[in-house]
Design a protein around this motif. Structure first.
Motif, PDB file in Angstrom:
ATOM      1  N   ASN A   1      32.527  43.577  31.741  1.00 20.02           N
ATOM      2  CA  ASN A   1      33.168  44.454  32.723  1.00 20.02           C
ATOM      3  C   ASN A   1      32.747  45.898  32.480  1.00 20.02           C
ATOM      4  O   ASN A   1      32.786  46.370  31.345  1.00 20.02           O
ATOM      5  CB  ASN A   1      34.691  44.368  32.592  1.00 20.02           C
TER       6      ASN A   1
ATOM      7  N   SER B   1      33.181  50.054  33.811  1.00 18.25           N
ATOM      8  CA  SER B   1      34.155  50.906  34.474  1.00 18.25           C
ATOM      9  C   SER B   1      33.546  51.559  35.721  1.00 18.25           C
ATOM     10  O   SER B   1      32.329  51.714  35.830  1.00 18.25           O
ATOM     11  CB  SER B   1      34.603  51.964  33.467  1.00 18.25           C
TER      12      SER B   1
ATOM     13  N   LEU C   1      33.980  52.766  25.101  1.00 14.89           N
ATOM     14  CA  LEU C   1      34.496  51.396  25.098  1.00 14.89           C
ATOM     15  C   LEU C   1      33.456  50.422  25.663  1.00 14.89           C
ATOM     16  O   LEU C   1      33.179  49.378  25.058  1.00 14.89           O
ATOM     17  CB  LEU C   1      35.794  51.292  25.911  1.00 14.89           C
TER      18      LEU C   1
ATOM     19  N   ASP D   1      37.193  40.585  41.261  1.00 17.57           N
ATOM     20  CA  ASP D   1      38.438  40.635  42.040  1.00 17.57           C
ATOM     21  C   ASP D   1      38.145  40.688  43.542  1.00 17.57           C
ATOM     22  O   ASP D   1      38.830  41.397  44.289  1.00 17.57           O
ATOM     23  CB  ASP D   1      39.307  41.840  41.638  1.00 17.57           C
TER      24      ASP D   1
ATOM     25  N   GLY E   1      40.655  32.307  37.432  1.00 17.32           N
ATOM     26  CA  GLY E   1      42.022  31.823  37.314  1.00 17.32           C
ATOM     27  C   GLY E   1      42.198  30.362  37.678  1.00 17.32           C
ATOM     28  O   GLY E   1      43.230  29.972  38.219  1.00 17.32           O
TER      29      GLY E   1
ATOM     30  N   ILE F   1      43.228  50.230  28.865  1.00 21.52           N
ATOM     31  CA  ILE F   1      42.099  50.666  29.694  1.00 21.52           C
ATOM     32  C   ILE F   1      42.457  51.861  30.603  1.00 21.52           C
ATOM     33  O   ILE F   1      41.663  52.789  30.721  1.00 21.52           O
ATOM     34  CB  ILE F   1      41.464  49.469  30.417  1.00 21.52           C
TER      35      ILE F   1
ATOM     36  N   ALA G   1      37.965  42.661  26.597  1.00 17.08           N
ATOM     37  CA  ALA G   1      38.366  43.504  25.471  1.00 17.08           C
ATOM     38  C   ALA G   1      39.740  43.099  24.935  1.00 17.08           C
ATOM     39  O   ALA G   1      40.658  42.838  25.712  1.00 17.08           O
ATOM     40  CB  ALA G   1      38.376  44.965  25.903  1.00 17.08           C
TER      41      ALA G   1
ATOM     42  N   GLU H   1      43.341  27.036  36.861  1.00 16.80           N
ATOM     43  CA  GLU H   1      44.270  26.587  35.821  1.00 16.80           C
ATOM     44  C   GLU H   1      44.503  25.083  35.825  1.00 16.80           C
ATOM     45  O   GLU H   1      44.911  24.523  34.818  1.00 16.80           O
ATOM     46  CB  GLU H   1      45.615  27.313  35.984  1.00 16.80           C
TER      47      GLU H   1
HETATM   48  P1  C2E Z   1      39.107  40.624  35.027  1.00 18.34           P
HETATM   49  O1  C2E Z   1      37.754  41.120  34.662  1.00 18.34           O
HETATM   50  O2  C2E Z   1      39.326  40.206  36.434  1.00 18.34           O
HETATM   51  O3  C2E Z   1      39.434  39.478  33.996  1.00 18.34           O
HETATM   52  C1  C2E Z   1      40.173  38.336  34.308  1.00 18.34           C
HETATM   53  C2  C2E Z   1      41.567  38.388  33.703  1.00 18.34           C
HETATM   54  O4  C2E Z   1      42.229  37.175  34.023  1.00 18.34           O
HETATM   55  C3  C2E Z   1      41.563  38.477  32.186  1.00 18.34           C
HETATM   56  O5  C2E Z   1      42.700  39.249  31.808  1.00 18.34           O
HETATM   57  C4  C2E Z   1      41.760  37.015  31.774  1.00 18.34           C
HETATM   58  O6  C2E Z   1      42.301  36.860  30.488  1.00 18.34           O
HETATM   59  C5  C2E Z   1      42.712  36.550  32.847  1.00 18.34           C
HETATM   60  N1  C2E Z   1      42.633  35.093  33.066  1.00 18.34           N
HETATM   61  C6  C2E Z   1      41.616  34.280  32.760  1.00 18.34           C
HETATM   62  N2  C2E Z   1      41.864  33.006  33.136  1.00 18.34           N
HETATM   63  C7  C2E Z   1      43.065  32.998  33.713  1.00 18.34           C
HETATM   64  C8  C2E Z   1      43.885  31.963  34.320  1.00 18.34           C
HETATM   65  O7  C2E Z   1      43.522  30.777  34.399  1.00 18.34           O
HETATM   66  N3  C2E Z   1      45.072  32.348  34.828  1.00 18.34           N
HETATM   67  C9  C2E Z   1      45.510  33.651  34.780  1.00 18.34           C
HETATM   68  N4  C2E Z   1      46.689  33.934  35.302  1.00 18.34           N
HETATM   69  N5  C2E Z   1      44.774  34.645  34.205  1.00 18.34           N
HETATM   70  C10 C2E Z   1      43.564  34.335  33.680  1.00 18.34           C
HETATM   71  P2  C2E Z   1      42.615  40.357  30.684  1.00 18.34           P
HETATM   72  O8  C2E Z   1      41.742  39.907  29.570  1.00 18.34           O
HETATM   73  O9  C2E Z   1      44.013  40.773  30.403  1.00 18.34           O
HETATM   74  O10 C2E Z   1      41.853  41.544  31.409  1.00 18.34           O
HETATM   75  C11 C2E Z   1      42.417  42.223  32.502  1.00 18.34           C
HETATM   76  C12 C2E Z   1      41.436  43.144  33.149  1.00 18.34           C
HETATM   77  O11 C2E Z   1      41.080  44.228  32.263  1.00 18.34           O
HETATM   78  C13 C2E Z   1      40.095  42.467  33.474  1.00 18.34           C
HETATM   79  O12 C2E Z   1      40.205  41.777  34.686  1.00 18.34           O
HETATM   80  C14 C2E Z   1      39.178  43.669  33.564  1.00 18.34           C
HETATM   81  O13 C2E Z   1      39.242  44.275  34.832  1.00 18.34           O
HETATM   82  C15 C2E Z   1      39.765  44.621  32.537  1.00 18.34           C
HETATM   83  N6  C2E Z   1      38.947  44.554  31.309  1.00 18.34           N
HETATM   84  C16 C2E Z   1      38.958  43.634  30.314  1.00 18.34           C
HETATM   85  N7  C2E Z   1      38.040  43.912  29.376  1.00 18.34           N
HETATM   86  C17 C2E Z   1      37.401  45.038  29.790  1.00 18.34           C
HETATM   87  C18 C2E Z   1      36.336  45.852  29.257  1.00 18.34           C
HETATM   88  O14 C2E Z   1      35.749  45.569  28.208  1.00 18.34           O
HETATM   89  N8  C2E Z   1      35.962  46.953  29.979  1.00 18.34           N
HETATM   90  C19 C2E Z   1      36.577  47.281  31.183  1.00 18.34           C
HETATM   91  N9  C2E Z   1      36.141  48.392  31.817  1.00 18.34           N
HETATM   92  N10 C2E Z   1      37.561  46.561  31.701  1.00 18.34           N
HETATM   93  C20 C2E Z   1      37.974  45.445  31.023  1.00 18.34           C
END
Ligand code: C2E
Ligand code: MG
Ligand code: MG
Ligand code: MG
Length: 281
Positions: free
Chosen positions: A117, A119, A90, A180, A237, A78, A62, A239
């Motif tokens: 993802n 909730s 959402l 995770d 992750g 969130i 998102a 990289e």
């Molecule tokens: P997540 O599902 O574990 O998503 C992975 C997060 O790691 C994402 O952050 C992504 O942008 C980031 N990421 C991807 N590749 C790399 C990398 O190589 N290095 C590093 N350091 N980070 C990387 P984002 O997009 O900020 O999302 C954070 C969390 O928010 C997500 O973790 C997920 O738990 C939640 N989220 C995101 N979109 C949604 C959604 O539509 N609904 C719900 N319920 N939760 C969401």
């Protein structure tokens, strides 16, 4: 509470000065309007398979783009959404739009699995399985090509009641992923009972694993468990090329991370996929 304070601070100065309860009210109203206005949309991050190097899936993440052009990260909205029962709205919204994009890519001959993802509240929502099925099929997508991601901590906090919802989702064909992995507190007994199809190794174990045997040991153990439970594995992750090579040698299934691409807006995905070259290609 800390997460919520962090989130509220992102809204605007007006919100920060309010007492917490009114701040939440304003923040929730703001997010609700943003959803209606289409300011919150999924972006997509590719997942590539080790071995072939091919991009075989995408995770929808998102993103909130405010009218002034600033981007709000999911970690900042969130927690607000989850607190006030807006999270189902959402989830449905992201699932709908992500499926619309997937259908578009399918039409162009680019067949990708879609991860979304969901909730923790899904686990206590008896109607969730039917609702997700309707949403997905209304966009011309088969539930068998959609993976629902739940964080390890959310599943394990409510394993018993969650089990029936998860079983129903599996029966409809949805894939189920533990997000995770390694950061929650699941017991092996719980893990073996829940009908997961995939495990995502948390990025915290991937970063620095080349020089840290203890992190490598956690990855190896996760891969071993996944093989025995017949789960797909995605390493989050990823990289660097070094990390790619290490995971390939460990026989990990898929990689997701900045090495392949950061999350991109739907229109940019096909370009990213066609430019990507893995070390094997
Ligand atoms: P997540 O599902 O574990 O998503 C992975 C997060 O790691 C994402 O952050 C992504 O942008 C980031 N990421 C991807 N590749 C790399 C990398 O190589 N290095 C590093 N350091 N980070 C990387 P984002 O997009 O900020 O999302 C954070 C969390 O928010 C997500 O973790 C997920 O738990 C939640 N989220 C995101 N979109 C949604 C959604 O539509 N609904 C719900 N319920 N939760 C969401
Ligand atoms: Mg982020
Ligand atoms: Mg995820
Ligand atoms: Mg994750």
């Amino acid at each position: 509470r800390d997460k919520l304070a962090h989130a509220l601070a992102a809204f605007d100065d007006r919100v920060e000065e309010l007492p917490v309860d009114s701040a939440i009210e304003v923040a929730v109203a703001t997010v609700r309007e943003a959803l209606t206005a289409g300011e919150i949309m999924p972006w997509f991050q590719p997942q590539a398979r080790f071995g072939s190097g091919k991009v075989v899936g995408v995770e929808a993440l998102a993103r909130w783009r405010r009218p002034d052009g600033t981007m709000v990260q999911p970690s900042r909205f969130i927690p607000v959404v989850e607190r006030e029962g807006l999270v189902d709205t959402l989830t449905d919204h992201i699932l709908t739009h992500a499926c619309r994009w997937k259908h578009d890519w399918d039409d162009q001959g680019l067949h990708l699995n879609l991860s979304v993802n969901v909730s923790p509240s899904t686990l206590t929502d008896a109607g969730a399985a039917d609702r997700y099925q309707k949403i997905v099929e209304s966009q011309g997508v088969d539930p068998g090509e959609v993976v629902l991601e739940l964080t390890e901590s959310s599943v394990m906090s409510d394993a018993a009641s969650g089990l029936s919802v998860l079983a129903r989702l599996r029966l409809k064909g949805f894939g189920l992923s533990i997000d995770d992995f390694g950061t929650g507190y699941s017991s092996l007994a719980q893990l073996s009972q829940i009908p997961f199809t995939e495990l995502k190794i948390d990025q915290g174990f991937v970063a620095g694993a080349r020089d840290q045997p203890r992190k490598r040991a956690v990855i190896e153990a996760s891969l071993d468990l996944a093989r025995k439970l017949e789960l797909e594995v995605v390493a989050e992750g990823v990289e660097t090329l070094d990390e790619w090579q290490m995971l390939a040698e460990m026989d990990c299934g898929m990689a997701q991370g900045y090495l392949i691409s950061a999350p991109v807006i739907g229109t940019e995905l096909t370009g990213v996929v066609s430019r990507w070259r893995s070390p094997e290609m």
